[in-house]
Enzyme design. Structure first.
Site, mmCIF file in Angstrom:
data_model
loop_
_atom_site.group_PDB
_atom_site.id
_atom_site.type_symbol
_atom_site.label_atom_id
_atom_site.label_comp_id
_atom_site.label_asym_id
_atom_site.label_seq_id
_atom_site.Cartn_x
_atom_site.Cartn_y
_atom_site.Cartn_z
ATOM 1 N N LYS A 85 0.861 -1.190 0.000
ATOM 2 C CA LYS A 85 0.000 0.000 0.000
ATOM 3 C C LYS A 85 0.897 1.240 0.000
ATOM 4 O O LYS A 85 1.804 1.360 0.821
ATOM 5 C CB LYS A 85 -0.841 -0.024 1.270
HETATM 6 C C1 E4P Z 1 -8.131 1.644 3.573
HETATM 7 O O1 E4P Z 1 -7.542 0.699 3.086
HETATM 8 C C2 E4P Z 1 -7.943 2.164 4.940
HETATM 9 O O2 E4P Z 1 -7.251 1.210 5.719
HETATM 10 C C3 E4P Z 1 -9.214 2.438 5.664
HETATM 11 O O3 E4P Z 1 -10.344 2.075 4.909
HETATM 12 C C4 E4P Z 1 -9.289 3.747 6.348
HETATM 13 O O4 E4P Z 1 -10.511 3.844 7.001
HETATM 14 P P1 E4P Z 1 -10.807 4.940 8.136
HETATM 15 O O5 E4P Z 1 -11.075 6.235 7.445
HETATM 16 O O6 E4P Z 1 -12.034 4.416 8.828
HETATM 17 O O7 E4P Z 1 -9.601 4.967 9.025
#
Ligand code: E4P
Length: 221
Positions: A85
């Site tokens: 990522k």
């Molecule tokens: C995406 O891959 C992120 O890990 C995640 O969806 C972030 O979500 P949040 O805004 O609830 O922290």
């Protein structure tokens, strides 16, 4: 639409996997911290649960392309289903295009508008992750970005999968599916919510009561 869990908690992943509907997992540094285990050990444990049903995203933390590529190569070398990522920054795009040239799969994260997503697709990202909930929190309709990215992908024939992220409630999942998102990643709490409906519970109880009112000798089980 594929269903991913947005968590690094093994028990949650095992439970969702046992339901037979889990296609992958996304994590981020915040979620990794909550797992309370060594990062590599935990990612490998998740990767083993997911196996060949899908992928596990593990986030890089360098802010320069060189470091991102180095970390992306490292995390993806741990198991064949791990994806790196990488945040949507200029250095991140540079890293993603290098990874794409090397065949290292990437998930471009922290995407908040359609043009960022377009650039991620052009750089060769495997996944692009628009953050719906955080946009909603800022007073913008986050789902618009998902709809727009699906349209851009279809118009230009990009291979990148649109991964609806930062999902906060069941309506987000329904809207992502209707928008044509390839994947929705959600916390375990949301997955547990979308399984249930009060009318299912009421209806099941009624069926069971009626079944048991049939004399036992007339029932096969
Ligand atoms: C995406 O891959 C992120 O890990 C995640 O969806 C972030 O979500 P949040 O805004 O609830 O922290």
């Amino acid at each position: 639409m594929k269903i991913f869990l947005d968590t690094a908690i093994l028990d949650e992943i095992r439970t969702a996997a046992s339901w037979g509907i889990l296609d992958g997992v996304t994590t981020n540094p915040t979620l990794a911290g909550r797992a309370g285990r060594a990062f590599k050990e935990n990612i490998l444990a998740i990767s083993e649960i997911i196996g060949d049903r899908g992928t596990v995203s593990a986030e890089t933390v360098s802010t320069d392309a060189e470091g991102m590529v180095r970390e992306a190569r490292l995390v993806t070398s741990w198991a064949p289903n791990i994806v790196a990522k990488i945040p949507c920054t200029p250095e991140g795009l540079k890293a993603v295009s290098r990874c794409a040239a090397e065949g290292v799969p990437t998930n471009v994260t922290l995407v908040f508008n359609v043009t960022q997503g377009l650039l991620a697709m052009k750089a060769g990202a495997t996944y692009v992750s628009p953050f719906i909930g955080r946009l909603d929190d800022a007073g913008q309709d986050g789902m618009d970005i998902v709809r727009q990215l699906v349209q851009v992908k279809r118009t230009y024939g990009f291979q990148t999968a649109v991964l609806a992220a930062s999902i906060r409630h069941p309506l987000h999942v329904a809207q992502a599916a209707l928008a044509g998102a390839d994947i929705a990643t959600m916390p375990f709490k949301v997955l547990a919510q979308i399984v249930k409906h009060p009318l299912t519970d009421i209806g099941l109880q009624r069926f069971l009561d009626d079944w048991h009112s049939i004399p036992e000798t007339m029932r096969p089980f």
